[in-house]
Design an enzyme around this catalytic site. Structure first.
Site, mmCIF file in Angstrom:
data_model
loop_
_atom_site.group_PDB
_atom_site.id
_atom_site.type_symbol
_atom_site.label_atom_id
_atom_site.label_comp_id
_atom_site.label_asym_id
_atom_site.label_seq_id
_atom_site.Cartn_x
_atom_site.Cartn_y
_atom_site.Cartn_z
ATOM 1 N N THR A 146 -113.161 30.750 -31.672
ATOM 2 C CA THR A 146 -114.551 31.375 -32.014
ATOM 3 C C THR A 146 -115.442 31.880 -30.464
ATOM 4 O O THR A 146 -114.867 31.266 -30.121
ATOM 5 C CB THR A 146 -115.853 30.011 -32.161
ATOM 6 O OG1 THR A 146 -114.511 29.513 -33.193
ATOM 7 C CG2 THR A 146 -116.971 30.471 -32.393
ATOM 8 N N SER B 180 -118.042 32.368 -38.390
ATOM 9 C CA SER B 180 -117.556 32.441 -39.085
ATOM 10 C C SER B 180 -116.369 33.643 -39.321
ATOM 11 O O SER B 180 -115.762 33.164 -40.062
ATOM 12 C CB SER B 180 -118.426 31.612 -40.205
ATOM 13 O OG SER B 180 -118.932 30.672 -40.309
ATOM 14 N N GLY C 115 -103.961 22.370 -40.472
ATOM 15 C CA GLY C 115 -103.718 21.020 -40.052
ATOM 16 C C GLY C 115 -104.609 20.911 -39.549
ATOM 17 O O GLY C 115 -104.966 19.500 -39.737
ATOM 18 N N GLU D 177 -113.855 23.967 -37.959
ATOM 19 C CA GLU D 177 -112.577 23.803 -37.769
ATOM 20 C C GLU D 177 -112.854 25.353 -39.511
ATOM 21 O O GLU D 177 -112.387 25.125 -40.369
ATOM 22 C CB GLU D 177 -111.747 23.248 -38.318
ATOM 23 C CG GLU D 177 -111.494 21.897 -37.883
ATOM 24 C CD GLU D 177 -110.811 22.296 -36.464
ATOM 25 O OE1 GLU D 177 -110.386 23.611 -36.414
ATOM 26 O OE2 GLU D 177 -109.798 21.511 -35.913
#
Length: 376
Positions: free
Chosen positions: A122, A128, A236, A359
């Site tokens: 990020t 996003s 994950g 995430e």
């Protein structure tokens, strides 16, 4: 792994969490303390490389077993459990995509949790829309020169190695490469520890790269494949954060059940009120449904299912929404006491709120799911 083996591992993790983490969670939150010593003991238990190969100190567990472990840790402290999952994601990336030299250099210390890892995707202007990142990596002879700023990096300033996504090519996902950057690299600095709503037991800072030079051998995987590596790792990461939400919410639900038996209003315990009974029933039902989704997504990851990204996105979206809602309802059932720091409920609410953002925001999870449905 047999059911007996799994039960024994979970019992050991439960004991560790109850004795080493839970008694200190409120203090760590209040003082913004990062417990390096406790994390090192977690490494001794095998929690620093849950799904890393055994030749470099990993535990080599299936994802479906790892999410059960994460949930147990999160019942003690969602903030610490979440950092352990981020650290494990970094270790998995090096184990999966690293060269033999990279694996031997970093993983023994990461799996032991004497060293820590950071994940740098990020940026201030690219949240996003991660493919729009602007941190650059320019080839100069046998080195790359990295320049840019990464935002919201867990463990920043504490980690010994950072997996940094930087642009080596054209705009878009195909121009991004992953690099291993040592924590003591010249030109690498960190912003102030952010003042956050929750997750106070782990530091969150900017990672600032000012012409940081790393050898060309620091490329993780292949040049131009960094975005795919980052997204694969996040599958994950998403089910792990979902498992953290399950653990924190389960703890809050258990406390609420105990509290409504003890608290009397208008001459009878809260547990006798039908509205309270219905609320607890819905909380437990939604948590069980979320747990099943997380388990199924973990199985899909273990089996390399073709729709694994969608399943992980579904599990992350549903479990983090449910987890926050259950914790918030547990606070409501506590009344004014739920708002007090000493009861621990408000801390869990604060910690779980960010799981709906990181995430990949839950809005982005809907984008992933919707596109898969429409394109499938």
């Amino acid at each position: 792994m047999t059911e007996d083996d799994r039960a024994a591992i979970l019992e050991a993790v439960r004991d560790f969490a109850a004795t080493e983490i839970a008694p200190h969670a409120l203090e760590w939150d209040e003082k913004k303390h990062f417990p390096r010593d406790v994390l090192a003991r977690a490494g001794e238990l095998g929690l620093g490389g849950l799904y890393v190969a055994e030749d470099v100190g990993g535990t080599a567990l299936a994802r479906v077993d790892a999410v059960a472990i994460v949930e147990e840790l999160a019942q003690a402290d969602p903030s610490i459990a979440a950092y352990i999952t981020i650290h494990n994601m970094v270790a998995w990336m090096i184990d999966t995509y690293g060269t033999d030299v990279q694996r031997e250099e970093w993983l023994p210390r990461l799996t032991a949790m004497t060293d820590f890892g950071g994940y740098c995707l990020t940026e201030p202007g690219a949240g996003s829309d991660a493919a729009a990142l602007t941190t650059s990596a320019v080839r100069q002879g046998d080195e790359y020169v990295l320049t840019g700023v990464k935002q919201f990096i867990s463990g920043a300033g504490e980690a010994s190695v950072y997996v940094v996504m930087a642009r080596t090519g054209d705009p878009g996902a195909k121009g991004i490469t992953a690099f291993l950057v040592p924590g003591d690299a010249r030109g690498l600095t960190f912003g102030a520890n952010e003042k956050k709503m929750g997750w106070n037991a782990q530091p969150t800072r900017q990672v600032i790269l000012d012409e940081v030079r790393v050898p060309a051998a620091s490329v993780l995987g292949e040049v131009g494949r960094g975005f795919r590596i980052a997204m694969t790792a996040l599958n994950g990461g998403r089910i792990n954060i979902a498992a953290c939400s399950l653990g924190g919410a389960q703890w809050a639900l258990d406390r609420a059940i105990r509290y409504v038996h003890e608290r009397f209003t208008f001459g009878e315990p809260l547990a006798e009120k039908q509205a309270v009974v219905f609320a607890l029933a819905d909380m437990a039902t939604e948590l069980r449904a979320a747990r099943a989704m997380v388990r199924d997504a973990a199985l899909a990851l273990d089996r390399h299912a073709p729709d694994v990204a969608m399943q992980c996105a579904m599990a992350k979206r549903f479990a983090t929404d449910v987890g926050f809602r259950v914790a918030n309802e547990a606070l409501q059932l506590h009344g004014g006491y739920g708002y007090l720091h000493d009861y621990g409920i408000e801390k869990v609410v604060r910690d779980l709120r960010v799981h709906q953002i990181l995430e990949g925001t839950n809005e982005i999870m809907r984008v992933i799911i919707g596109r898969e449905l429409l394109e499938g």
